[in-house]
Design an enzyme around this catalytic site. Sequence first.
Site, PDB file in Angstrom:
ATOM      1  N   GLY A  48       0.913  -1.070   0.093  1.00 36.02           N
ATOM      2  CA  GLY A  48       0.108   0.053   0.263  1.00 36.02           C
ATOM      3  C   GLY A  48       0.948   1.309  -0.133  1.00 36.02           C
ATOM      4  O   GLY A  48       2.116   1.197   0.482  1.00 36.02           O
ATOM      5  N   GLN A  53       3.334  10.095   1.127  1.00 37.90           N
ATOM      6  CA  GLN A  53       4.750   9.335   1.041  1.00 37.90           C
ATOM      7  C   GLN A  53       5.432   9.777  -0.233  1.00 37.90           C
ATOM      8  O   GLN A  53       6.548   9.263  -0.169  1.00 37.90           O
ATOM      9  CB  GLN A  53       4.474   7.789   0.956  1.00 37.90           C
ATOM     10  CG  GLN A  53       3.640   7.450   2.416  1.00 37.90           C
ATOM     11  CD  GLN A  53       3.501   5.921   2.299  1.00 37.90           C
ATOM     12  OE1 GLN A  53       2.518   5.347   1.941  1.00 37.90           O
ATOM     13  NE2 GLN A  53       4.712   5.470   2.957  1.00 37.90           N
ATOM     14  N   CYS A  90       6.366   0.538   7.489  1.00 41.23           N
ATOM     15  CA  CYS A  90       5.727   1.455   6.546  1.00 41.23           C
ATOM     16  C   CYS A  90       7.032   1.950   5.602  1.00 41.23           C
ATOM     17  O   CYS A  90       8.220   2.109   6.339  1.00 41.23           O
ATOM     18  CB  CYS A  90       5.337   2.638   7.469  1.00 41.23           C
ATOM     19  SG  CYS A  90       4.825   4.007   6.575  1.00 41.23           S
ATOM     20  N   LEU A  91       6.741   2.171   4.484  1.00 44.66           N
ATOM     21  CA  LEU A  91       7.824   2.616   3.471  1.00 44.66           C
ATOM     22  C   LEU A  91       8.407   3.810   4.157  1.00 44.66           C
ATOM     23  O   LEU A  91       9.807   4.108   3.930  1.00 44.66           O
ATOM     24  CB  LEU A  91       7.504   2.684   2.063  1.00 44.66           C
ATOM     25  CG  LEU A  91       7.217   1.172   1.594  1.00 44.66           C
ATOM     26  CD1 LEU A  91       6.677   1.495   0.194  1.00 44.66           C
ATOM     27  CD2 LEU A  91       8.358   0.241   1.306  1.00 44.66           C
ATOM     28  N   HIS A 132      -4.184   1.925   7.444  1.00 45.18           N
ATOM     29  CA  HIS A 132      -3.096   2.252   7.420  1.00 45.18           C
ATOM     30  C   HIS A 132      -2.723   3.356   6.271  1.00 45.18           C
ATOM     31  O   HIS A 132      -2.277   4.616   6.747  1.00 45.18           O
ATOM     32  CB  HIS A 132      -1.952   1.158   7.029  1.00 45.18           C
ATOM     33  CG  HIS A 132      -0.605   1.575   6.966  1.00 45.18           C
ATOM     34  ND1 HIS A 132       0.600   0.984   7.950  1.00 45.18           N
ATOM     35  CD2 HIS A 132       0.320   2.571   6.174  1.00 45.18           C
ATOM     36  CE1 HIS A 132       1.520   1.689   7.739  1.00 45.18           C
ATOM     37  NE2 HIS A 132       1.509   2.399   6.575  1.00 45.18           N
ATOM     38  N   GLU A 133      -3.234   3.263   5.259  1.00 45.42           N
ATOM     39  CA  GLU A 133      -2.956   4.177   3.971  1.00 45.42           C
ATOM     40  C   GLU A 133      -3.988   5.338   4.512  1.00 45.42           C
ATOM     41  O   GLU A 133      -3.702   6.528   4.139  1.00 45.42           O
ATOM     42  CB  GLU A 133      -3.434   3.559   2.772  1.00 45.42           C
ATOM     43  CG  GLU A 133      -2.385   2.478   2.413  1.00 45.42           C
ATOM     44  CD  GLU A 133      -1.145   2.677   2.795  1.00 45.42           C
ATOM     45  OE1 GLU A 133      -0.556   3.620   2.528  1.00 45.42           O
ATOM     46  OE2 GLU A 133      -0.302   1.799   2.725  1.00 45.42           O
ATOM     47  N   HIS A 136      -2.439   7.566   6.883  1.00 51.19           N
ATOM     48  CA  HIS A 136      -1.529   8.592   6.066  1.00 51.19           C
ATOM     49  C   HIS A 136      -2.122   9.677   5.512  1.00 51.19           C
ATOM     50  O   HIS A 136      -1.374  10.990   5.521  1.00 51.19           O
ATOM     51  CB  HIS A 136      -0.722   7.833   4.901  1.00 51.19           C
ATOM     52  CG  HIS A 136       0.276   6.988   5.119  1.00 51.19           C
ATOM     53  ND1 HIS A 136       1.593   7.502   5.830  1.00 51.19           N
ATOM     54  CD2 HIS A 136       0.684   5.538   5.034  1.00 51.19           C
ATOM     55  CE1 HIS A 136       2.490   6.544   6.068  1.00 51.19           C
ATOM     56  NE2 HIS A 136       1.975   5.144   5.386  1.00 51.19           N
TER      57      HIS A 136
HETATM   58 NI    NI Z   1       2.782   3.688   5.304  1.00 51.82          NI
END
Ligand code: NI
Length: 172
Positions: A48, A53, A90-91, A132-133, A136
């Site tokens: 995701g 991000q 998380c990236l 989660h997304e 963000h």
């Molecule tokens: Ni993330």
Amino acid sequence: MPGTKLKIRVFGDPVLRKKARPVSRITGEHREILSQMSGSMYEGGGIGLAAPQIGISAQLIVVDIGEGLYKLINPKIVKKLGSQAIQEGCLSVPGVCIKVKRARQVWVEAKDENNNLVNIHARDLFACVLQHEIDHLKGKLIIDYASFLEKLRIKRKLAALKTTAKACKLQL
Ligand code: NI
């Protein structure tokens, strides 16, 4: 910006803490961003990714848990049910893993890239990734769910990430 290699923004970058703007009219530019986000997600080995991000403060997310790619615009959780706790990475917070308690099922309303209304009923991992997304888009990160002990455990790592983010503000 076709062909531009996108840089994943890391903890310490203020864009990750901003509330993302809703998209009022879906254009070719949004479709292009969504396609680049998908590329960055696959490249980073993520399941995701949210627009902040990659430094874009707009309500756009992409999700693929291995059951097909979803590109969602202005996603909203309209109903939640149950609970689950999964270890999430998380990236944008590399090297950090936090057990996050979330709803086990969510109902999400969004638009797709062709301006069609999409209704999703997600459970388990899919529900986790959507939450989660969507976090963000509100400027919320997994570290905000960390317990006191977890915060102590990751304190040094976060400080290092923050320093890196500051030192490399100019990405050429
Ligand atoms: Ni993330």
